[in-house]
Design a protein around this motif. Sequence first.
Motif, PDB file in Angstrom:
ATOM      1  N   THR A 239       0.844  -1.191   0.000  1.00 38.67           N
ATOM      2  CA  THR A 239       0.000   0.000   0.000  1.00 38.67           C
ATOM      3  C   THR A 239       0.880   1.241   0.000  1.00 38.67           C
ATOM      4  O   THR A 239       2.004   1.208   0.499  1.00 38.67           O
ATOM      5  CB  THR A 239      -0.924   0.029   1.230  1.00 38.67           C
ATOM      6  OG1 THR A 239      -0.117  -0.013   2.426  1.00 38.67           O
ATOM      7  CG2 THR A 239      -1.851  -1.188   1.232  1.00 38.67           C
ATOM      8  N   VAL A 241       0.677   5.729   0.251  1.00 38.84           N
ATOM      9  CA  VAL A 241      -0.030   7.008   0.373  1.00 38.84           C
ATOM     10  C   VAL A 241       0.999   8.117   0.201  1.00 38.84           C
ATOM     11  O   VAL A 241       2.168   7.939   0.565  1.00 38.84           O
ATOM     12  CB  VAL A 241      -0.736   7.145   1.742  1.00 38.84           C
ATOM     13  CG1 VAL A 241      -1.832   6.114   1.890  1.00 38.84           C
ATOM     14  CG2 VAL A 241       0.257   7.016   2.885  1.00 38.84           C
ATOM     15  N   ALA A 245       0.514  13.792   2.201  1.00 39.56           N
ATOM     16  CA  ALA A 245      -0.932  13.749   2.406  1.00 39.56           C
ATOM     17  C   ALA A 245      -1.268  14.166   3.833  1.00 39.56           C
ATOM     18  O   ALA A 245      -0.529  13.833   4.769  1.00 39.56           O
ATOM     19  CB  ALA A 245      -1.479  12.347   2.131  1.00 39.56           C
ATOM     20  N   PRO A 247      -2.795  14.058   7.506  1.00 37.54           N
ATOM     21  CA  PRO A 247      -3.136  12.906   8.354  1.00 37.54           C
ATOM     22  C   PRO A 247      -4.635  12.686   8.414  1.00 37.54           C
ATOM     23  O   PRO A 247      -5.427  13.626   8.259  1.00 37.54           O
ATOM     24  CB  PRO A 247      -2.568  13.302   9.728  1.00 37.54           C
ATOM     25  CG  PRO A 247      -2.478  14.797   9.700  1.00 37.54           C
ATOM     26  CD  PRO A 247      -2.191  15.172   8.269  1.00 37.54           C
ATOM     27  N   THR A 248      -5.033  11.425   8.595  1.00 37.73           N
ATOM     28  CA  THR A 248      -6.458  11.115   8.648  1.00 37.73           C
ATOM     29  C   THR A 248      -7.138  11.760   9.856  1.00 37.73           C
ATOM     30  O   THR A 248      -8.319  12.074   9.813  1.00 37.73           O
ATOM     31  CB  THR A 248      -6.664   9.587   8.713  1.00 37.73           C
ATOM     32  OG1 THR A 248      -5.902   9.063   9.814  1.00 37.73           O
ATOM     33  CG2 THR A 248      -6.163   8.937   7.424  1.00 37.73           C
ATOM     34  N   THR A 249      -6.392  11.955  10.936  1.00 36.34           N
ATOM     35  CA  THR A 249      -6.925  12.642  12.106  1.00 36.34           C
ATOM     36  C   THR A 249      -5.973  13.779  12.480  1.00 36.34           C
ATOM     37  O   THR A 249      -4.765  13.581  12.554  1.00 36.34           O
ATOM     38  CB  THR A 249      -7.058  11.689  13.315  1.00 36.34           C
ATOM     39  OG1 THR A 249      -5.787  11.092  13.593  1.00 36.34           O
ATOM     40  CG2 THR A 249      -8.064  10.585  13.007  1.00 36.34           C
ATOM     41  N   GLU A 250      -6.525  14.944  12.656  1.00 38.90           N
ATOM     42  CA  GLU A 250      -5.703  16.099  12.989  1.00 38.90           C
ATOM     43  C   GLU A 250      -5.193  15.995  14.426  1.00 38.90           C
ATOM     44  O   GLU A 250      -5.881  15.513  15.320  1.00 38.90           O
ATOM     45  CB  GLU A 250      -6.511  17.386  12.822  1.00 38.90           C
ATOM     46  CG  GLU A 250      -6.874  17.700  11.371  1.00 38.90           C
ATOM     47  CD  GLU A 250      -7.536  19.049  11.254  1.00 38.90           C
ATOM     48  OE1 GLU A 250      -7.579  19.770  12.277  1.00 38.90           O
ATOM     49  OE2 GLU A 250      -7.999  19.391  10.161  1.00 38.90           O
TER      50      GLU A 250
END
Length: 330
Positions: A239, A241, A245, A247-250
């Motif tokens: 995988t 990314v 990018a 982060p998925t959670t700040e």
Amino acid sequence: MLYGITAYLFNHPEHFSPTEQQAVPLALLSTERTTRVWSAPTRAEELVRQLQERFAQSDRRIRLDLSEPPRFTSRFWTASFEREETSYSLTLPLGDEPGRLRFGPQRRAEAAPAEEAFFAVDPEGGANSGQQRGARRPPNRTAGATPPAGDETQRSVSRDAATDDAANVVDPSRRPMLLDEELRERLIADARRTIERLRPDWDVDELELRLVVPELSFRVSDGERIWNCRHQPLTGAVTAVPADAPPTTEFSWRRFLLRLHTAHGYPMDGGPRWYWAVIVDLMAFVMVFWGVSGMIMWWQIKSTRRWGMVAVACSLFVAAWLGWEMFAAM
């Protein structure tokens, strides 16, 4: 005192519980372990080389980016199994470190209701579809095999299977990237050798073992951007990314402080989390000490004993009531 005691239990999940653990010294580990020769940089270089071969026709050149060195997400892998109403989890090192065997009662599955309500909804098609999660499916008939004469149902199934096989042709560039041939079998053999040395009277079936192997984390550059990649050794999945990018959670100080509050346990990897666990134990001891020493100091002051007993009695009553209500709510 309640916070101190529960903090200690939180930090030591094996204490005062049916779960036990046993150290696995280096002497019981095989010197021919599969993962002993694994090197994160070497495996990352091999993965990038394979990616270069697969996508050689692309205009962008893939290369290994060393702005962050390749690493494994953990220094240990596990093999779990059940035996005689007991669940076992064998944690083995990637390199030359001791391991651990943790065991305790099997987790009992929730009993199925005697009857199903007419308004029950099962979006995954479990009991209603006749399939159970984890059940083995019968082997598929080989594509092109001739079913018995007169078996029209079997002919139809074979035609459908052949159609599905043709529709599910995997793009060669998307096939699993396996660096080790028969890795699962070799890891199972490693685990079985260790189990035989720990418990010579056991004969663990290889089908009982469930493996969890850490992923390899590395970075690559395609000439235009840098990617954070992960490789799963057992499945061959890679995988990626973008490194830039969001982060998925700040991050927030509130989230960070809450995670500090719930961080517990002594990791086998050591590091800062191990020192944090020591602090949790120290705070648990201090809180219990404050409670006990406070009771001793109060009892020595005779003029406050009567009102102190009233306060203790009320506190015990409220604590018992609140504890019972919390038990019912949880």
